[in-house]
Design a protein around this motif. Structure first.
Motif, PDB file in Angstrom:
ATOM      1  N   MET A   1       0.838  -1.181   0.000  1.00 46.61           N
ATOM      2  CA  MET A   1       0.000   0.000   0.000  1.00 46.61           C
ATOM      3  C   MET A   1       0.879   1.238   0.000  1.00 46.61           C
ATOM      4  N   THR A   2       0.485   2.222  -0.776  1.00 49.63           N
ATOM      5  CA  THR A   2       1.201   3.485  -0.853  1.00 49.63           C
ATOM      6  C   THR A   2       0.471   4.531  -0.023  1.00 49.63           C
ATOM      7  N   TYR A   3       1.239   5.364   0.685  1.00 48.61           N
ATOM      8  CA  TYR A   3       0.679   6.432   1.518  1.00 48.61           C
ATOM      9  C   TYR A   3       1.156   7.760   0.951  1.00 48.61           C
TER      10      TYR A   3
ATOM     11  N   TYR B   1       5.504   9.232   9.882  1.00 44.58           N
ATOM     12  CA  TYR B   1       5.921   8.274  10.919  1.00 44.58           C
ATOM     13  C   TYR B   1       5.024   7.042  10.890  1.00 44.58           C
ATOM     14  N   ALA B   2       3.711   7.238  10.815  1.00 48.36           N
ATOM     15  CA  ALA B   2       2.770   6.110  10.790  1.00 48.36           C
ATOM     16  C   ALA B   2       2.969   5.258   9.538  1.00 48.36           C
ATOM     17  N   ALA B   3       3.224   5.889   8.401  1.00 51.69           N
ATOM     18  CA  ALA B   3       3.459   5.143   7.162  1.00 51.69           C
ATOM     19  C   ALA B   3       4.707   4.273   7.289  1.00 51.69           C
ATOM     20  N   LEU B   4       5.769   4.819   7.860  1.00 56.08           N
ATOM     21  CA  LEU B   4       6.993   4.043   8.038  1.00 56.08           C
ATOM     22  C   LEU B   4       6.765   2.856   8.977  1.00 56.08           C
ATOM     23  N   LYS B   5       5.976   3.064  10.029  1.00 56.30           N
ATOM     24  CA  LYS B   5       5.655   1.957  10.951  1.00 56.30           C
ATOM     25  C   LYS B   5       4.899   0.846  10.223  1.00 56.30           C
ATOM     26  N   LYS B   6       3.996   1.222   9.321  1.00 47.15           N
ATOM     27  CA  LYS B   6       3.224   0.225   8.557  1.00 47.15           C
ATOM     28  C   LYS B   6       4.097  -0.478   7.523  1.00 47.15           C
ATOM     29  N   LEU B   7       4.988   0.262   6.874  1.00 39.99           N
ATOM     30  CA  LEU B   7       5.813  -0.307   5.816  1.00 39.99           C
ATOM     31  C   LEU B   7       6.988  -1.124   6.342  1.00 39.99           C
ATOM     32  N   LEU B   8       7.428  -0.840   7.560  1.00 39.96           N
ATOM     33  CA  LEU B   8       8.549  -1.562   8.182  1.00 39.96           C
ATOM     34  C   LEU B   8       8.145  -2.017   9.582  1.00 39.96           C
TER      35      LEU B   8
ATOM     36  N   LYS C   1       5.193  10.718  -1.088  1.00 41.79           N
ATOM     37  CA  LYS C   1       4.651   9.370  -1.240  1.00 41.79           C
ATOM     38  C   LYS C   1       5.580   8.341  -0.602  1.00 41.79           C
ATOM     39  N   PHE C   2       4.977   7.465   0.197  1.00 48.17           N
ATOM     40  CA  PHE C   2       5.684   6.361   0.850  1.00 48.17           C
ATOM     41  C   PHE C   2       5.211   5.075   0.198  1.00 48.17           C
TER      42      PHE C   2
ATOM     43  N   ASP D   1      11.188  14.707   9.925  1.00 47.18           N
ATOM     44  CA  ASP D   1      10.412  14.552  11.167  1.00 47.18           C
ATOM     45  C   ASP D   1       9.886  13.126  11.291  1.00 47.18           C
ATOM     46  N   GLY D   2       9.315  12.593  10.207  1.00 48.47           N
ATOM     47  CA  GLY D   2       8.787  11.232  10.236  1.00 48.47           C
ATOM     48  C   GLY D   2       9.880  10.200  10.478  1.00 48.47           C
TER      49      GLY D   2
END
Length: 186
Positions: A1-3, A17-24, A111-112, A167-168
């Motif tokens: 999923m892309t954020y 930050y939340a996207a990075l937690k989901k992706l990793l 985009k993440f 920041d993220g």
């Protein structure tokens, strides 16, 4: 999923930050960050700006960041960098940060993605992919004159994007380093 997050969204850093937690989700080793770009063009300086900011903020941590304003990693060096990281940091995930071009309505988005990035693809370059996760800032509209648009990109937009991404990433690493299962691997 892309954020995706607009740079003018006040919650973009928290979303990053939340996207990075989901992706990793299950990192046991700190990912390596590769910030791609050059300080020779404002539009291409997103990666080196993020790398410089991240090194400044996390200077006392065991975080590996490649690509800064003083030592940029350009798209042409990716195949060398991929080999170096594979030998120097085996088993670590790689987060790639790069500027990109896109449709007019995407300019200003960060985009993440759960896939790497192919630097230079917006300029139709055929270069090696880098990263397990990518963070791309859409800094200009895709056109036949990409280089001219990259050069005409506003520094304020690129700088704001860099701050949000940093920041993220800073929150992600701070959280990761505080986990009891975490191993710096050094």
């Amino acid at each position: 999923m892309t954020y995706s997050f607009n740079l003018y969204n006040g919650m973009a850093a928290d979303g990053s930050y939340a996207a990075l937690k989901k992706l990793l989700p299950d990192c046991r080793l700190a990912p390596v960050v590769v910030c791609i770009g050059s300080d020779l063009s404002v539009g291409d300086s997103l990666g080196p700006l993020v790398g410089t900011m991240l090194k400044d903020r996390l200077s006392r941590r065991n975080i590996f960041v490649y690509g800064t304003l003083s030592k940029p990693v350009t798209a042409h060096e990716i195949s060398y960098v991929n080999g170096f990281i594979g030998r120097s940091h085996p088993g670590r995930k790689i987060i790639a940060v790069d500027a990109a071009v896109g449709s007019p309505c995407d300019v200003g988005l960060i985009k993440f993605s759960p896939a790497g990035v192919k630097p230079g693809s917006g300029a139709d370059k055929k270069l090696a992919k880098v990263g397990d996760v990518s963070i791309m800032g859409i800094v200009a509209e895709k056109s036949l004159f990409n280089y001219a648009l990259f050069s005409a990109t506003r520094l304020n937009m690129v700088y704001r994007m860099a701050n949000i991404i940093c920041d993220g990433l800073t929150d992600f690493y701070t959280d990761l380093l505080s986990q009891p299962f975490f191993s710096s691997g050094i």
